[in-house]
Scaffold this active site. Sequence first.
Site, mmCIF file in Angstrom:
data_model
loop_
_atom_site.group_PDB
_atom_site.id
_atom_site.type_symbol
_atom_site.label_atom_id
_atom_site.label_comp_id
_atom_site.label_asym_id
_atom_site.label_seq_id
_atom_site.Cartn_x
_atom_site.Cartn_y
_atom_site.Cartn_z
ATOM 1 N N ASP A 146 -5.374 33.639 -5.352
ATOM 2 C CA ASP A 146 -6.204 32.435 -5.265
ATOM 3 C C ASP A 146 -7.545 32.764 -4.611
ATOM 4 O OD1 ASP A 146 -6.886 29.494 -4.718
ATOM 5 O OD2 ASP A 146 -4.916 29.341 -5.642
ATOM 6 N N HIS A 192 -7.755 26.188 -1.229
ATOM 7 C CA HIS A 192 -6.674 26.130 -2.212
ATOM 8 C C HIS A 192 -5.549 27.105 -1.899
ATOM 9 C CE1 HIS A 192 -5.188 26.168 -6.528
ATOM 10 N NE2 HIS A 192 -5.356 24.889 -6.305
ATOM 11 N N SER A 200 -1.178 22.552 -8.977
ATOM 12 C CA SER A 200 -1.432 23.531 -7.916
ATOM 13 C C SER A 200 -0.345 23.487 -6.862
ATOM 14 C CB SER A 200 -2.766 23.218 -7.230
ATOM 15 O OG SER A 200 -3.836 23.717 -7.956
#
EC number: 3.4.21.75
Length: 793
Positions: free
Chosen positions: A153, A194, A368
């Site tokens: 990520d 994230h 996600s």
Amino acid sequence: MELRSWLLWVVAAAGAVVLLAADAQGQKIFTNTWAVHIPGGPAVADRVAQKHGFHNLGQIFGDYYHFWHRAVTKRSLSPHRPRHSRLQREPQVKWLEQQVAKRRAKRDVYQEPTDPKFPQQWYLSGVTQRDLNVKEAWAQGFTGHGIVVSILDDGIEKNHPDLAGNYDPGASFDVNDQDPDPQPRYTQMNDNRHGTRCAGEVAAVANNGVCGVGVAYNARIGGVRMLDGEVTDAVEARSLGLNPNHIHIYSASWGPEDDGKTVDGPARLAEEAFFRGVSQGRGGLGSIFVWASGNGGREHDSCNCDGYTNSIYTLSISSATQFGNVPWYSEACSSTLATTYSSGNQNEKQIVTTDLRQKCTESHTGTSASAPLAAGIIALTLEANKNLTWRDMQHLVVQTSKPAHLNADDWATNGVGRKVSHSYGYGLLDAGAMVALAQNWTTVAPQRKCIVEILVEPKDIGKRLEVRKAVTACLGEPNHITRLEHVQARLTLSYNRRGDLAIHLISPMGTRSTLLAARPHDYSADGFNDWAFMTTHSWDEDPAGEWVLEIENTSEANNYGTLTKFTLVLYGTAPEGLSTPPESSGCKTLTSSQACVVCEEGYSLHQKSCVQHCPPGFIPQVLDTHYSTENDVEIIRASVCTPCHASCATCQGPAPTDCLSCPSHASLDPVEQTCSRQSQSSRESRPQQQPPALRPEVEMEPRLQAGLASHLPEVLAGLSCLIIVLIFGIVFLFLHRCSGFSFRGVKVYTMDRGLISYKGLPPEAWQEECPSDSEEDEGRGERTAFIKDQSAL
């Protein structure tokens, strides 16, 4: 009669009470099984057992066998002397012992986590059975110990108080800046949060008074910073291939743009990284790649147009809301394998996890959030059985996922009786069921691949095209398949508006998979070039019989196009004995289950046995192999039959440049030793030529349309540029005329004479500002340039 039943019940209850009391006091409880030492082999042991009414449960090790007698009480306070004595008098019996039940307790004491936000993690500990049954896996003693997960990520905050205790530098790297530190780049908007959020879902530390807990809260967690910069094929490949014999699970919550018009997937290096991962990762057991299915639901996108989720090598995970509905962002496709919970509407809860700047959040969303929950459950499952292969894990997911509590209109029952949906796959992951089944799991047979060329000549699609073909699934060949896993329909077609197409595949057992639904935003005329549409909906079905491909135009427009190639690729297994196995002998080291793990010199390991020559499609390689002992996992260097690269039929090495021969759909480059697909023009059948006078005019029109369609994008682009230039020139002249501008330079244009109004923005005075060099440099630092568009899901 009722009195007799009542008395029997009382006697049984009393016996149970006596046994419990005896057990509590430490008295021996004898079972109805014996351990017996009988030299001479299994046949001799079977004869002795049968002679005395015993059943041979199998070899313990060497000449020691496990006998069981139906007529002996299962649990008793005294040994059964008559049976014992008769067996003891048998001359072949050297030693025997009636087995005693022993008390054994797992040393992992399960206590519910005390973290402050754990009560808000409804998906782990729901009271209405709307959860992932994670607490059941914890209660069985599995918390991810010994398993390593890496989040691919934008980096992870390795010093976060809820991650630092489980952080693993060996599972981390910064591919963007070429250093070992995956710490995210901080911005005002916290754009790079994230990866940290995903990491907390997997392995946030338990019972430390911070935030909540990860699904596998004793697993090791790392991160690869690869999305915060230029994302190229090389960047993806380096990330996917990081430390494959250290990292067990890779979790990715990103992919091509979810805009409803993109068709994109891994390029050459990333595809090679996937293949190397599943064939060589974890000592040959295969790396496990968990992928979020996509957030393009609002754009009517299809995750089958995403080559990452559509890959057989990834375990694709979708989302469900707290109340069991399809989220507004969810994409439906036939490659999705299963589902975990995530966010939904405003009145539904979201996901609790770690956040940037050492904070917590209760609002992690989208697919996600779903993929890391799945990665955590898979970590628990691997702890239960470290010998699971990457395909074993997919089988476990299919067999244990639960359709209950999930609402959708497309639930269907496939040919083997399992419910499956394009929105949810086989349903919600069940952590408790997965770890329970994994503990005694038998490794699936090696993967077989059967390629069937379906289309022999181009076909006009028109309003609707149906292609039918009866297949034998490579009957009579070494790659014959009787139980399916993944199915691919590799299609090459042209169409003037790709988004109007819907494509379905129907298996011989009647399962109908939607390979592609209409995508209203996809105006492309590019069609598909050997795109592999994948479905998991026919898992465990028998592939022999008639397959049907349906392609239809879902719009009212008079669209046109041609299907030029259709290859059906079947992946699966067959029971042993349906094809001739290679010769086997030369085993040096056996496990307790009689599976070979090390071969004698001159032999290679293949399908748990040793062979002198690897079968076609495999080559011998010396690799680190993992196998479980009673208390640990050992690593042994051994010669193993390793699959050739996916592009090769036979090879001299694992690389795509080591091919010796190619599949039927490809040709061998003798210099490069690579297999390349035939060009589209060489695959197309040329129409038979007719005398010009005999060609009807209706045949000329489609060709003219096709010719125009092929140049239509260039024509439109040229006209658009011309119109923009003309409009700009007219506006420029008009503004200068109004401001009194002279081309001779007598007057200078100023903006204080009026206002400029932009559509969609409020009118306001416009002032031109030129940023200083320092401001420009600072702004450049805040921007991220992407060579290949990726979106965080």
